[in-house]
Design a protein around this motif. Structure first.
Motif, mmCIF file in Angstrom:
data_model
loop_
_atom_site.group_PDB
_atom_site.id
_atom_site.type_symbol
_atom_site.label_atom_id
_atom_site.label_comp_id
_atom_site.label_asym_id
_atom_site.label_seq_id
_atom_site.Cartn_x
_atom_site.Cartn_y
_atom_site.Cartn_z
ATOM 1 N N PRO A 13 -4.826 -13.469 5.686
ATOM 2 C CA PRO A 13 -5.825 -12.984 4.724
ATOM 3 C C PRO A 13 -6.335 -11.594 5.098
ATOM 4 O O PRO A 13 -6.784 -11.376 6.227
ATOM 5 N N LEU A 14 -6.255 -10.672 4.164
ATOM 6 C CA LEU A 14 -6.739 -9.308 4.367
ATOM 7 C C LEU A 14 -7.730 -9.019 3.242
ATOM 8 O O LEU A 14 -7.369 -8.465 2.207
ATOM 9 N N ASP A 15 -8.973 -9.424 3.460
ATOM 10 C CA ASP A 15 -9.985 -9.375 2.403
ATOM 11 C C ASP A 15 -10.593 -7.980 2.318
ATOM 12 O O ASP A 15 -11.755 -7.757 2.689
ATOM 13 N N ARG A 16 -9.807 -7.056 1.777
ATOM 14 C CA ARG A 16 -10.239 -5.671 1.618
ATOM 15 C C ARG A 16 -9.800 -5.188 0.248
ATOM 16 O O ARG A 16 -8.714 -5.552 -0.220
ATOM 17 N N VAL A 17 -10.608 -4.352 -0.374
ATOM 18 C CA VAL A 17 -10.253 -3.814 -1.686
ATOM 19 C C VAL A 17 -9.627 -2.431 -1.527
ATOM 20 O O VAL A 17 -9.844 -1.730 -0.531
ATOM 21 N N ASN A 18 -8.808 -2.054 -2.508
ATOM 22 C CA ASN A 18 -8.209 -0.716 -2.559
ATOM 23 C C ASN A 18 -7.424 -0.357 -1.294
ATOM 24 O O ASN A 18 -7.535 0.761 -0.778
ATOM 25 N N VAL A 19 -6.658 -1.306 -0.778
ATOM 26 C CA VAL A 19 -5.801 -1.010 0.372
ATOM 27 C C VAL A 19 -4.699 -0.085 -0.114
ATOM 28 O O VAL A 19 -3.888 -0.456 -0.972
ATOM 29 N N ASP A 20 -4.664 1.142 0.408
ATOM 30 C CA ASP A 20 -3.709 2.114 -0.121
ATOM 31 C C ASP A 20 -2.464 2.237 0.754
ATOM 32 O O ASP A 20 -2.405 1.722 1.870
ATOM 33 N N THR A 21 -1.471 2.922 0.216
ATOM 34 C CA THR A 21 -0.185 3.033 0.907
ATOM 35 C C THR A 21 -0.288 3.860 2.181
ATOM 36 O O THR A 21 0.531 3.702 3.085
ATOM 37 N N ASP A 22 -1.303 4.738 2.287
ATOM 38 C CA ASP A 22 -1.494 5.505 3.525
ATOM 39 C C ASP A 22 -1.953 4.600 4.662
ATOM 40 O O ASP A 22 -1.705 4.903 5.830
ATOM 41 N N GLN A 23 -2.639 3.507 4.340
ATOM 42 C CA GLN A 23 -3.026 2.543 5.357
ATOM 43 C C GLN A 23 -1.887 1.564 5.628
ATOM 44 O O GLN A 23 -1.686 1.139 6.767
ATOM 45 N N ILE A 24 -1.146 1.212 4.590
ATOM 46 C CA ILE A 24 -0.025 0.293 4.790
ATOM 47 C C ILE A 24 1.004 0.910 5.728
ATOM 48 O O ILE A 24 1.463 0.271 6.675
ATOM 49 N N CYS A 66 -2.812 -15.799 12.437
ATOM 50 C CA CYS A 66 -1.973 -15.030 11.517
ATOM 51 C C CYS A 66 -0.600 -14.715 12.109
ATOM 52 O O CYS A 66 0.229 -14.070 11.450
ATOM 53 N N ALA A 67 -0.352 -15.155 13.324
ATOM 54 C CA ALA A 67 0.933 -14.877 13.971
ATOM 55 C C ALA A 67 2.069 -15.464 13.150
ATOM 56 O O ALA A 67 2.031 -16.625 12.755
ATOM 57 N N GLY A 68 3.064 -14.651 12.868
ATOM 58 C CA GLY A 68 4.216 -15.111 12.117
ATOM 59 C C GLY A 68 3.983 -15.259 10.626
ATOM 60 O O GLY A 68 4.803 -15.863 9.924
ATOM 61 N N ALA A 69 2.892 -14.698 10.129
ATOM 62 C CA ALA A 69 2.584 -14.819 8.709
ATOM 63 C C ALA A 69 3.648 -14.154 7.850
ATOM 64 O O ALA A 69 4.162 -13.076 8.178
ATOM 65 N N THR A 70 3.976 -14.795 6.735
ATOM 66 C CA THR A 70 4.966 -14.247 5.799
ATOM 67 C C THR A 70 4.396 -14.098 4.390
ATOM 68 O O THR A 70 5.109 -13.659 3.486
ATOM 69 N N ILE A 71 3.132 -14.476 4.226
ATOM 70 C CA ILE A 71 2.443 -14.319 2.945
ATOM 71 C C ILE A 71 1.149 -13.567 3.201
ATOM 72 O O ILE A 71 0.343 -13.983 4.037
ATOM 73 N N LEU A 72 0.956 -12.455 2.513
ATOM 74 C CA LEU A 72 -0.248 -11.646 2.692
ATOM 75 C C LEU A 72 -1.175 -11.856 1.509
ATOM 76 O O LEU A 72 -0.773 -11.703 0.348
ATOM 77 N N LEU A 73 -2.417 -12.219 1.803
ATOM 78 C CA LEU A 73 -3.437 -12.431 0.787
ATOM 79 C C LEU A 73 -4.370 -11.229 0.799
ATOM 80 O O LEU A 73 -4.994 -10.936 1.819
ATOM 81 N N GLY A 74 -4.439 -10.514 -0.316
ATOM 82 C CA GLY A 74 -5.203 -9.275 -0.338
ATOM 83 C C GLY A 74 -6.233 -9.221 -1.450
ATOM 84 O O GLY A 74 -6.362 -10.142 -2.262
ATOM 85 N N GLY A 75 -6.972 -8.098 -1.484
ATOM 86 C CA GLY A 75 -8.003 -7.882 -2.477
ATOM 87 C C GLY A 75 -7.511 -7.083 -3.662
ATOM 88 O O GLY A 75 -6.330 -6.740 -3.758
ATOM 89 N N PRO A 76 -8.424 -6.755 -4.593
ATOM 90 C CA PRO A 76 -8.048 -6.025 -5.807
ATOM 91 C C PRO A 76 -7.460 -4.646 -5.518
ATOM 92 O O PRO A 76 -7.795 -4.000 -4.536
#
Length: 204
Positions: A13-24, A66-76
Motif C-alpha cells: 500500500p502506497l497511500d499517496r496522491v499524485n505520485v509522479d513518474t519523477d518519483q517512480i 511488503c516484501a515480495g509484493a507484486t500488487i501496488l495499491l496507490g492513491g488518485p
C-alpha cells in the motif's frame, strides 16, 4: 510480453496522491536503453537514505509486510508527470504485475498496458477499503487476487469488486501481445498488400 490472466500476490500500500513518474524513476536513471534493470532505482528518493544505499525504514515498500509484493495499491492520479515509459519498466522490473488506484494519468495508464502491467481503476471507497484491510493485516501482509478474466479484484475474506477495461486492451493482456505484436499478426496481409501496390506509387 507475459500474458496476464489471474494474478494473486502480496499488496504494497502506497497511500499517496499524485505520485509522479519523477518519483517512480528519477531522471538520473534514464540513461539505460534496455527495458530491464530499473527495479533497484524504483522510488529511489523515497526508498533510500541520502547515501543512496540504506533503505529508509519509514518508506512503505521497505516494510517487512511488503516484501515480495507484486500488487501496488496507490492513491488518485498515480503516474502523473512526464510520459516516460521507464516508469512502468521500473515497476515491472521490481516485480509488480498489477496496480490499483482510483485514477491514473492517461499516458502512464496506457504505457502500463503496453508493457504487461494491469492498472486497475476502482472507486475511491473500494480503494479506501483495501487500504484499511492491508493495514489490518499487519506483519502478516495482505494478499489480493486480480482476475482479468472475470474483471474483478478479490481477497480471501470475502471482498470482491469488479472493474472495467477496454476490450481490446483486455484481450491484448490476456494474450500477452503489445501493439507491435498485434500488427505482426497481420504480416502476411501487409506483405500481400504491399506486393499488390508495388510500383503503383509516384516516384518522388
Amino acid at each position: 510480453m507475459t500474458p496476464f490472466r489471474v494474478h494473486t500476490g502480496r499488496v504494497a500500500p502506497l497511500d499517496r496522491v499524485n505520485v509522479d513518474t519523477d518519483q517512480i524513476i528519477p531522471k538520473q536513471f534514464l540513461k539505460r536503453i534496455e527495458r530491464t534493470g530499473f527495479g533497484p532505482a524504483l522510488f529511489y528518493d523515497w526508498r533510500y537514505e541520502a547515501d543512496g544505499k540504506t533503505p529508509r525504514a519509514d518508506f512503505e515498500l521497505n516494510r517487512p509486510e511488503c516484501a515480495g509484493a507484486t500488487i501496488l495499491l496507490g492513491g488518485p492520479n498515480f503516474g502523473c508527470g512526464s510520459s516516460r515509459e521507464h516508469a512502468p519498466w521500473a515497476l515491472l522490473d521490481y516485480g509488480f504485475r498489477a496496480l490499483i488506484a482510483p485514477s491514473f494519468a492517461d499516458i502512464f495508464y496506457n504505457n502500463c498496458l503496453q508493457n504487461g502491467i494491469l492498472p486497475v481503476r476502482l472507486p475511491a471507497e473500494s480503494v479506501h477499503a483495501l487500504f484499511a484491510r492491508a493495514e489490518g493485516a499487519g506483519a502478516a501482509g495482505y494478499e489480493l487476487t486480480v482476475d482479468l478474466e472475470k474483471r474483478e479484484v478479490r481477497d480471501a475474506s470475502g471482498f470482491t469488486v469488479g472493474f472495467n477495461i477496454d476490450p481490446y486492451r483486455r484481450e491484448s493482456l490476456l494474450l500477452g501481445l503489445d501493439d507491435i505484436d498485434r500488427t505482426l499478426q497481420q504480416e502476411e496481409a501487409i506483405t500481400a498488400y504491399e506486393a499488390r501496390h508495388a510500383g503503383g506509387l509516384p516516384v518522388a
